[in-house]
Design an enzyme around this catalytic site. Structure first.
Site, mmCIF file in Angstrom:
data_model
loop_
_atom_site.group_PDB
_atom_site.id
_atom_site.type_symbol
_atom_site.label_atom_id
_atom_site.label_comp_id
_atom_site.label_asym_id
_atom_site.label_seq_id
_atom_site.Cartn_x
_atom_site.Cartn_y
_atom_site.Cartn_z
ATOM 1 C CG ASP A 80 -1.829 -1.272 1.256
ATOM 2 O OD1 ASP A 80 -1.308 -2.244 1.395
ATOM 3 O OD2 ASP A 80 -3.075 -1.128 0.757
ATOM 4 C CG ASP A 107 -3.878 -1.225 -2.956
ATOM 5 O OD1 ASP A 107 -4.426 -1.659 -3.959
ATOM 6 O OD2 ASP A 107 -4.694 -0.882 -1.980
ATOM 7 C CG HIS A 196 -4.204 -6.001 -1.838
ATOM 8 N ND1 HIS A 196 -2.885 -5.176 -1.307
ATOM 9 C CD2 HIS A 196 -5.061 -5.328 -1.680
ATOM 10 C CE1 HIS A 196 -3.446 -3.786 -1.389
ATOM 11 N NE2 HIS A 196 -4.941 -3.911 -1.238
ATOM 12 C CG HIS A 206 -10.240 -3.271 4.185
ATOM 13 N ND1 HIS A 206 -11.055 -2.732 3.132
ATOM 14 C CD2 HIS A 206 -9.241 -2.334 4.147
ATOM 15 C CE1 HIS A 206 -10.699 -1.875 2.840
ATOM 16 N NE2 HIS A 206 -9.446 -1.442 3.268
ATOM 17 C CG HIS A 235 -3.884 1.675 4.499
ATOM 18 N ND1 HIS A 235 -4.715 2.416 4.063
ATOM 19 C CD2 HIS A 235 -3.613 0.698 3.479
ATOM 20 C CE1 HIS A 235 -4.916 2.381 2.878
ATOM 21 N NE2 HIS A 235 -4.380 1.178 2.507
HETATM 22 FE FE LIG Z 1 -6.004 -1.917 -0.855
#
Ligand SMILES: [Fe+2]
Length: 337
Positions: A80, A107, A196, A206, A235
């Protein structure tokens, strides 16, 4: 200006005794016309060797070091990434200590269809990506064709696509099964998987998104005796115990979320409480990780939190491959991938 799809290279600066030609493509996306995208495959290359190279027959010289064929080998891992000031600080920290291969669990540019952001991302990463091999997988911010694998003589690395079908009839499943069957763990003791979307996360962002893919593929990875699974997407940084089927299992892979490379969406700050006993360390700060594989059974993982002054190791663990334990080797569920 016409630039040939050609790379000249050699082991000494400005002396190119080899030359390989390739091909170029380009694409249009609404009002965006890409530049030429050149594809040139060079090699065979010797391991642990520095090569000097030039693209297109003129311009700047770059250099590149191939990974070693023997242990130790060190991977830098950051997901990310994006292209913010946080990204720059992560890349600065990564440059401070040498590594052999860069793994990016998805990402990348956060272009989100705005194509010029791929160009700026390429410029941002050029000094890093031109010097060491790197492997990426798709994130939700770039859904393309995957998966891929690579074999760095002593470590087999599998990149899975979280947004590519993965049920047992899918191409990805069939490919993964065939690929895992081929790995000879006597020759290639370490098996690393990169995807991912994390299968294990205690962050509220998420939460549960990876469950479907975990249900489809987890037993395949377990039976293949995967050592480490890296993911991004959330993140944050989080390290888990070795797990199988939501339980601590010394024969399962160690799961690590390393989605804290520095993208514009910022950090995922909220964790579920209390902390699951499966989660060993979790912190939402920007940073990157290092997997140093010492020999056929020992490795060291460290998480380097970004700091303006120095790269700060905030979490680290020395561990052994589950294959080093006779209990896991004799596990009756193993061996049938
Ligand atoms: Fe993502």
């Amino acid at each position: 200006m016409h630039v040939a799809s050609m790379v000249e290279y050699g082991k000494h600066p400005k002396k190119y005794d080899k030359k390989t030609a390739g091909e170029s493509t380009s694409y249009r996306y609404f009002f965006y016309n890409s530049g030429k995208i050149h594809h040139v495959k060079i090699g065979p290359l010797q391991p642990n060797t520095k090569y000097y190279y030039r693209c297109g027959g003129h311009g700047d010289e770059f250099s590149f070091k191939t990974p070693p064929s023997k242990f130790p080998i060190e991977f830098a891992v950051a997901g990310d990434l994006g292209q913010t000031d946080w990204t720059l600080s992560t890349l600065d920290q990564m440059r401070k200590r040498d590594f052999d291969v860069f793994l990016l669990p998805g990402d990348l540019s956060y272009a989100d269809t705005h194509q010029p952001l791929w160009d700026s991302f390429g410029r941002l990463l050029e000094t890093l990506a031109s010097t060491r091999p790197w492997m990426v997988t798709e994130g939700n911010h770039e859904i393309e064709s995957f998966p891929i694998n690579d074999h760095i003589s002593c470590v087999h690395t599998v990149m899975l696509g979280s947004y590519t079908p993965y049920d047992s009839h899918s191409d990805q499943y069939q490919w993964l099964q065939a690929d895992l069957r081929k790995v000879d763990r006597k020759k290639t003791p370490w098996l690393v998987v990169v995807m991912h979307m994390p299968w294990y996360s205690t962050n509220k962002a998420h939460y549960g998104e990876g469950e479907k893919m975990r249900n489809a593929l987890e037993s395949l990875l377990y039976r293949a005796q995967v050592d480490v699974v890296f993911a991004g997407h959330v993140h944050t940084y989080e390290r888990f115990k070795p797990i199988y089927n939501k339980k601590a299992d010394p024969c399962g892979p160690m799961y690590i979320t390393i989605g804290d490379g520095g993208n514009r969406e910022g950090l995922a700050l909220r964790f579920n409480k209390p902390q699951s006993p499966l989660s060993v360390f979790r912190e939402s700060s920007f940073g990157h990780g290092r997997l140093r594989i010492i020999d056929h059974k020992r490795a060291h993982w460290s998480w380097h939190r970004n700091n303006d002054e120095m790269s700060f190791i905030a979490d680290e663990v020395s561990f052994e491959s589950p294959r080093a334990s006779s209990h896991c080797r004799s596990n009756r569920f193993r061996g049938e991938i």
